[in-house]
Motif scaffolding. Structure first.
Motif, PDB file in Angstrom:
ATOM      1  N   UNK A   5     -25.947 -76.855 -40.643  1.00  0.00           N
ATOM      2  CA  UNK A   5     -27.005 -75.904 -40.955  1.00  0.00           C
ATOM      3  C   UNK A   5     -28.045 -76.553 -41.865  1.00  0.00           C
ATOM      4  N   UNK A   6     -27.590 -77.345 -42.830  1.00  0.00           N
ATOM      5  CA  UNK A   6     -28.504 -78.075 -43.712  1.00  0.00           C
ATOM      6  C   UNK A   6     -29.319 -79.094 -42.929  1.00  0.00           C
ATOM      7  N   UNK A   7     -28.666 -79.795 -42.014  1.00  0.00           N
ATOM      8  CA  UNK A   7     -29.373 -80.766 -41.163  1.00  0.00           C
ATOM      9  C   UNK A   7     -30.454 -80.064 -40.348  1.00  0.00           C
ATOM     10  N   UNK A   8     -30.122 -78.902 -39.803  1.00  0.00           N
ATOM     11  CA  UNK A   8     -31.096 -78.139 -39.028  1.00  0.00           C
ATOM     12  C   UNK A   8     -32.269 -77.731 -39.907  1.00  0.00           C
ATOM     13  N   UNK A   9     -31.989 -77.262 -41.116  1.00  0.00           N
ATOM     14  CA  UNK A   9     -33.053 -76.848 -42.028  1.00  0.00           C
ATOM     15  C   UNK A   9     -34.003 -78.016 -42.325  1.00  0.00           C
ATOM     16  N   UNK A  10     -33.448 -79.190 -42.572  1.00  0.00           N
ATOM     17  CA  UNK A  10     -34.269 -80.379 -42.813  1.00  0.00           C
ATOM     18  C   UNK A  10     -35.129 -80.684 -41.595  1.00  0.00           C
ATOM     19  N   UNK A  11     -34.536 -80.596 -40.421  1.00  0.00           N
ATOM     20  CA  UNK A  11     -35.288 -80.848 -39.189  1.00  0.00           C
ATOM     21  C   UNK A  11     -36.421 -79.864 -38.998  1.00  0.00           C
ATOM     22  N   UNK A  12     -36.177 -78.597 -39.305  1.00  0.00           N
ATOM     23  CA  UNK A  12     -37.209 -77.563 -39.170  1.00  0.00           C
ATOM     24  C   UNK A  12     -38.347 -77.843 -40.144  1.00  0.00           C
ATOM     25  N   UNK A  13     -38.018 -78.152 -41.387  1.00  0.00           N
ATOM     26  CA  UNK A  13     -39.044 -78.428 -42.398  1.00  0.00           C
ATOM     27  C   UNK A  13     -39.887 -79.638 -41.990  1.00  0.00           C
ATOM     28  N   UNK A  14     -39.240 -80.710 -41.537  1.00  0.00           N
ATOM     29  CA  UNK A  14     -39.975 -81.900 -41.114  1.00  0.00           C
ATOM     30  C   UNK A  14     -40.854 -81.624 -39.899  1.00  0.00           C
ATOM     31  N   UNK A  15     -40.322 -80.898 -38.939  1.00  0.00           N
ATOM     32  CA  UNK A  15     -41.094 -80.569 -37.738  1.00  0.00           C
ATOM     33  C   UNK A  15     -42.322 -79.752 -38.092  1.00  0.00           C
ATOM     34  N   UNK A  16     -42.159 -78.773 -38.968  1.00  0.00           N
ATOM     35  CA  UNK A  16     -43.301 -77.947 -39.378  1.00  0.00           C
ATOM     36  C   UNK A  16     -44.332 -78.770 -40.144  1.00  0.00           C
ATOM     37  N   UNK A  17     -43.887 -79.695 -40.978  1.00  0.00           N
ATOM     38  CA  UNK A  17     -44.816 -80.542 -41.735  1.00  0.00           C
ATOM     39  C   UNK A  17     -45.621 -81.437 -40.802  1.00  0.00           C
ATOM     40  N   UNK A  18     -44.960 -81.998 -39.805  1.00  0.00           N
ATOM     41  CA  UNK A  18     -45.657 -82.850 -38.842  1.00  0.00           C
ATOM     42  C   UNK A  18     -46.660 -82.020 -38.033  1.00  0.00           C
TER      43      UNK A  18
END
Length: 80
Positions: free
Chosen positions: A40-53
């Motif tokens: 779940x933490x990995x997913x959250x990091x991925x979501x944050x990075x995707x949104x930033x990009x």
């Protein structure tokens, strides 16, 4: 559905984030993430990075900067 495990969830996380998985694979990963704090933490990091990009891709450089970069490129090209 069956718990796919951390190995599969992490291996397919990028495709999951971009909705590129078959529905049954996405459902397995979704189910696993719901019960696994690490994934779940990995997913959250991925979501944050995707949104930033995505936000960064929408930004436009100032016209002055664009002109300076193009001028520099033309100078370099003229000497080569």
């Amino acid at each position: 559905m069956t718990d796919c495990g951390c190995t599969k969830a992490k291996a397919e996380l990028e495709e999951f984030l971009h909705n590129e998985l078959e529905s049954h694979d996405a459902a397995d990963i979704r189910e696993h993430i719901a019960g696994c704090s690490d994934c779940s933490s990995e997913l959250h990091i991925g979501v944050v990075l995707t949104e930033a990009v995505q936000r960064a891709c929408k930004e436009v450089a100032p016209e002055e900067l664009r002109d300076q970069v193009l001028f520099s490129i033309r100078q370099i090209q003229s000497t080569h």
